[in-house]
Write an enzyme that holds these catalytic residues in place. Structure first.
Site, PDB file in Angstrom:
ATOM      1  N   ARG A  10      48.326  36.369  37.421  1.00  0.00           N
ATOM      2  CA  ARG A  10      48.226  37.823  37.505  1.00  0.00           C
ATOM      3  C   ARG A  10      48.945  38.307  38.764  1.00  0.00           C
ATOM      4  O   ARG A  10      48.914  37.637  39.795  1.00  0.00           O
ATOM      5  CB  ARG A  10      46.749  38.275  37.581  1.00  0.00           C
ATOM      6  CG  ARG A  10      45.923  38.047  36.337  1.00  0.00           C
ATOM      7  CD  ARG A  10      46.450  38.735  35.100  1.00  0.00           C
ATOM      8  NE  ARG A  10      46.632  40.163  35.272  1.00  0.00           N
ATOM      9  CZ  ARG A  10      45.735  41.100  34.946  1.00  0.00           C
ATOM     10  NH1 ARG A  10      44.595  40.761  34.415  1.00  0.00           N
ATOM     11  NH2 ARG A  10      45.984  42.373  35.132  1.00  0.00           N
ATOM     12  N   LYS A  33      47.436  37.431  45.830  1.00  0.00           N
ATOM     13  CA  LYS A  33      48.127  36.218  45.382  1.00  0.00           C
ATOM     14  C   LYS A  33      49.525  36.103  46.011  1.00  0.00           C
ATOM     15  O   LYS A  33      50.175  35.065  45.915  1.00  0.00           O
ATOM     16  CB  LYS A  33      48.215  36.198  43.858  1.00  0.00           C
ATOM     17  CG  LYS A  33      46.848  35.994  43.173  1.00  0.00           C
ATOM     18  CD  LYS A  33      46.977  36.044  41.646  1.00  0.00           C
ATOM     19  CE  LYS A  33      45.663  35.883  40.907  1.00  0.00           C
ATOM     20  NZ  LYS A  33      45.253  34.470  40.734  1.00  0.00           N
ATOM     21  N   THR A  87      43.181  27.859  38.856  1.00  0.00           N
ATOM     22  CA  THR A  87      43.258  26.747  37.916  1.00  0.00           C
ATOM     23  C   THR A  87      44.722  26.479  37.574  1.00  0.00           C
ATOM     24  O   THR A  87      45.061  25.374  37.149  1.00  0.00           O
ATOM     25  CB  THR A  87      42.470  27.026  36.617  1.00  0.00           C
ATOM     26  OG1 THR A  87      42.850  28.314  36.125  1.00  0.00           O
ATOM     27  CG2 THR A  87      40.981  26.976  36.861  1.00  0.00           C
TER      28      THR A  87
HETATM   29  C1  LIG Z   1      45.662  29.132  34.044  1.00  0.00           C
HETATM   30  C2  LIG Z   1      45.976  30.520  33.711  1.00  0.00           C
HETATM   31  C3  LIG Z   1      45.660  31.547  34.606  1.00  0.00           C
HETATM   32  C4  LIG Z   1      45.057  31.295  35.963  1.00  0.00           C
HETATM   33  O1  LIG Z   1      46.109  31.081  36.890  1.00  0.00           O
HETATM   34  P1  LIG Z   1      45.862  31.138  38.468  1.00  0.00           P
HETATM   35  O2  LIG Z   1      47.167  30.675  39.016  1.00  0.00           O
HETATM   36  O3  LIG Z   1      44.752  30.191  38.759  1.00  0.00           O
HETATM   37  O4  LIG Z   1      45.557  32.535  38.814  1.00  0.00           O
HETATM   38  C5  LIG Z   1      45.969  32.842  34.251  1.00  0.00           C
HETATM   39  N1  LIG Z   1      46.554  33.124  33.087  1.00  0.00           N
HETATM   40  C6  LIG Z   1      46.888  32.166  32.200  1.00  0.00           C
HETATM   41  C7  LIG Z   1      47.556  32.551  30.929  1.00  0.00           C
HETATM   42  C8  LIG Z   1      46.605  30.831  32.473  1.00  0.00           C
HETATM   43  O5  LIG Z   1      46.927  29.893  31.582  1.00  0.00           O
END
Ligand SMILES: *Cc1c(COP(=O)(O)O)cnc(C)c1O
Length: 824
Positions: free
Chosen positions: A564, A569, A671
């Site tokens: 996002r 971030k 994640t």
């Molecule tokens: C894993 C994932 C996220 C989370 O990403 P972060 O880098 O941890 O914010 C968000 N959107 C999608 C589609 C994902 O697969």
């Protein structure tokens, strides 16, 4: 709309006349596919479209799932064990076909069957809609957890909303984000089963009557029906199939005939429209001013339907309400379902005649709550007048719960008034509001954070005083990702390599990947690893060429930041560093630059001005840099539109470098960081969220860490941080900021970025300037490693080898043992 979908689904799901095929023999599969095409879709193979083939294949896979599903359900009843209920307003599941086929062990057979029919599995796979019923990490976590709960054999149900339009589809028009509705249900949804028999009444508003012996009767002024749609979730090797149950709102009377006959054709549909609005859209997570009332209605709608369903199931099997906490563990995914605490109290007291004390004890023993953010703007609270109007009985119960908790706090004699008011369920500062985080905390026996750092910060900040009152409740459960989707399916060649080295057991026990560690410096293994990575990069560069018309040389370093778009971030830090690097390359073309392409993707909340401006800036910077012949061979920038699970599945395996650069203390876990590490990308990151634990597992020599720690950020903010001073001391940063600010990248609109950069000069809440030099130096370290190919490959392989801990199977086993008290 609603009606046509209903018809679709029931046509597809017709339960009668269905043979029960179990065989995975390719000839049998092919026969079944043609059968579904003919009898379910009414199509002849010669005229079937690719979408028809897709539907037919999904139906064939689904039939095999259903057999296992019923076995799992029967097994759960027989064992009389505890069930886990995962309540989440978001499930970011993405496509399901490959997932189900992999976990059933059907992929090769299906490929062969379709080959016989002249259908390309890879081609039809791309046509499956990406179910985006979530915003980002929180929703994706719920999806990984559903898969892992089935894989480690825990009887579990996911509960959420069946949004007609999930996350918006992002288009980039003239560099700006445009939000369009995602119509994932357009062609029906062959995965789901409509359950007309599982429907519940959901009330809003109205009044309360207090009868004799204090019994309460709530008479809502508005009523809706929640109708269930079930999607089976298959675990690894189909050991178990669990249920994701999503609710759709229906009117009690689809059409008010009295009004219709009196000529009021619009008014006659009032209830119908109001119901439709309830399960229509997913609210953007980062929105500060959500459509407040509708959002609260959604939260209550799905909480109430889910709890009624849970109590019905419990009573029908066990017949005694008081055993609920022994037979049901309900996990609240963030505060969105926190109103469940009051709803369970209401159901127990008003419908099951349990007294308040026992009801409160049962409630606390049943619920557990996961906190996902410390950002103040994301801590949910509702204005009292709104809450009272929509949920008068719940308001009353919340006051009563609050009185009890504050009495307990005062009885300890250790709290100041200020601390008592911080613990209160009611925020009395300014206009009075209900604090949903505090409600979830007091109504649960376990409150968990999602990484070690986040859990520690939770104890020191948002829940400091409640933690002092109930010191045993807060615990940590570091997030994870499912290795079936995020390694085996998206990177089959790396999976094969890992399996050859580490054996067949890695998908059930990801720690087995450690065997790769011993061969990380082996020249043959490195060559193979590098060839696999290269092939994944070719696939991504083809996608970028097709979608954007940008040519990328797959031998460049793929430096990827996808998530996002949010100021915390710090995509902006990455873009500013890109500009600084561009300047450096132009000034010193003779240096041995590591050729890189910086790839971005992500959605901005529709109302988040700065986030949308950052997307525009990425595009503006890309335009100038990509067109400059002086830097063309060593630097490229691309922003890929419409980030979602399916796009992540192509980008993650192709990454050399993963950008995890949030301001320390602000990313709860992340994640995305785990997906990249597992697929052999090096991480450049701050000591934030789960990056901290990644460093512990990978070893500091296999990850590139830069920047301030969470403590240092807090100290700097407290101690009067002056960004202008920092900028003045960093010529590269100063030059990059001035270029952006002065319209070098936006000559047609030179003031476009004045306020965005002005914000950094003025306050720089996210500490971009403070971390810039350290980030830039770390990037040059990355360049040096890149030039040493064996070193890079060794580090990358060690990343895959040591990421086993970050499997969501490990996370789920910890929840099961330490929170839910269920045995896998
Ligand atoms: C894993 C994932 C996220 C989370 O990403 P972060 O880098 O941890 O914010 C968000 N959107 C999608 C589609 C994902 O697969």
């Amino acid at each position: 709309m609603t009606n046509s979908q209903t018809t679709n689904t029931s046509t597809l799901g017709g339960p009668l006349l269905e043979p029960t095929p179990k065989s995975s023999d390719p000839a049998r599969l092919a026969g079944d596919i043609v059968d579904r095409l003919t009898y379910r879709l009414g199509k002849d193979a010669t005229v079937a479209t690719q979408d028809d083939w897709l539907t037919a294949v999904i139906l064939v896979v689904r039939d095999r799932v259903v057999t296992k599903w019923m076995e799992s359900t029967r097994d759960t009843y027989r064992r009389e064990g505890k069930r886990v209920y995962y309540l989440s307003l978001e499930f970011l599941i993405g496509r399901l076909m490959r997932d189900a086929m992999t976990n059933l062990g059907l992929v090769d057979e299906m490929q062969e069957a379709l080959g016989e029919l002249g259908v390309d599995l890879d081609l039809i796979r791309q046509l499956e809609p990406d179910a985006a019923l979530g915003n980002g990490g929180l929703g994706r976590l719920a999806a990984c957890f559903m898969e892992s709960m089935a894989s480690v054999d825990i009887p579990a149900y996911g509960y959420g909303i069946r949004y007609q339009n999930g996350m918006f589809r992002q288009e980039i028009s003239d560099g700006w984000q445009v939000e369009l509705p995602e119509t994932w249900l357009e062609h029906g949804n062959p995965w789901e089963f409509e359950r007309r028999e599982s429907a519940y009444d959901i009330g809003f508003g109205g009044s309360i009557e207090i009868g004799e012996d204090d019994a309460c009767t709530w008479t809502p002024s508005e009523r809706f029906i929640a109708e269930a749609f079930d999607t089976p979730i298959v675990g690894w090797q189909a050991k178990r199939v669990n249920t994701l149950r999503l609710w759709r709102a229906e009117p009690v009377d689809p059409i008010l005939l009295g009004k219709f006959n009196a000529g009021d054709h619009i008014g006659a549909l009032h209830d119908s429209n109001k119901a439709e609005a309830l399960s229509r859209v997913l609210y953007p997570a980062d929105e500060t001013e959500a459509g407040q009332e509708l959002r609260l209605r959604q939260e209550y709608f799905f909480s109430s339907a889910s709890l009624q369903d849970i109590l019905r199931r419990h009573m029908s099997q066990f017949g005694r309400i008081t055993s609920l906490p022994d037979k049901a563990a309900i996990q609240l995914n963030d505060t969105h379902p926190a109103v469940s605490v009051a709803e369970l109290m209401r159901l127990l007291i008003d419908d099951y005649n349990v007294d308040f004390d026992l009801a409160w004890d049962m409630t606390k023993r049943t619920f557990a709550y996961t906190n996902h953010t410390l950002l103040p703007e994301a801590l949910e609270s509702w204005p009292i007048p709104l809450f009272e109007r929509l949920l008068p009985r719940h308001m009353q119960l919340i006051y009563k719960i609050n009185a009890r908790v504050l009495m307990e706090a005062r009885a300890t004699g250790t709290f100041e008034d200020e601390q008592i008011s911080a613990m209160s369920l009611i925020d009395e500062n300014g206009s009075r509001r209900v604090r949903m985080g505090n409600l979830a905390f007091v109504g649960a026996h376990s409150i968990n954070g999602v990484s070690g750092l986040h859990t520690d910060l939770m104890k020191q900040t948002v829940f400091r005083d409640l933690h002092q009152l109930y010191p045993l409740r807060i615990n940590n459960k570091t997030n994870g990702v499912t290795p079936r989707r995020w390694l085996m399916q998206i990177n089959p060649d790396l999976y094969d390599l890992a399996r050859e080295v580490a054996g067949d057991g890695i998908m059930s026990d990801l720690d087995g990947l450690l065997a790769l560690n011993d061969v990380a410096d082996d020249a043959g293994v490195q060559e193979r690893f590098t060839a696999i990575k290269h092939q994944n990069k070719v696939a991504l560069s083809n996608l970028v060429q097709d979608r954007m018309g940008i040519a990328i040389d797959p031998s460049m370093m793929f430096d990827i930041q996808i998530k996002r778009i949010h100021e915390y971030k710090r995509q902006l830090l990455n873009i500013v560093e890109t500009v600084a690097l561009y300047h450096q390359i132009r000034s010193h073309p003779e240096r041995a630059w590591a050729p890189r392409v910086k790839v971005f993707a992500g959605k901005a909340a529709a109302s988040y001005h700065n986030a949308k401006l950052i997307i525009k800036l990425a595009g503006d910077v890309a335009k100038i840099i990509n067109a400059d012949p002086a830097t063309r061979d060593v630097l490229k920038v691309a922003f890929l539109p419409n980030y979602n699970v399916s796009l992540a599945e192509v980008m993650v395996p192709a990454a050399d470098l993963s950008e995890q650069i949030s301001t320390a203390g602000m990313e709860a876990s992340g994640t995305g960081n785990m997906k990249f590490g597992l697929n052999g990308a090096l991480t450049i990151g701050t000591l934030d969220g789960a990056n901290v634990e990644m460093r512990e597992h990978l070893g500091a020599e296999n990850i590139v860490i830069f920047g301030m720690t969470a403590d240092e950020v807090a100290a700097k903010r407290a101690g009067g941080y002056n960004p202008e001073e920092v900028i003045a001391g960093s010529p590269e940063l100063a030059q990059a900021l001035s270029a952006i600010e002065n319209g070098i990248f936006s000559p047609q609109d030179p003031f476009r970025y004045r306020d965005l950069i002005g914000g950094i000069r003025m306050s720089d809440w996210f500490m971009l300037a403070a971390d810039f030099d350290s980030y830039s130096a770390a990037q040059r370290d990355v360049d040096r490693i890149w030039h040493d190919k064996p070193r890079w490959a060794g580090m990358a392989i060690r990343n895959t080898a040591r990421m086993g801990y970050f499997s969501s199977d490990r996370t789920i086993r910890q929840y099961a043992r330490e929170i839910w008290n269920v045995l896998p």
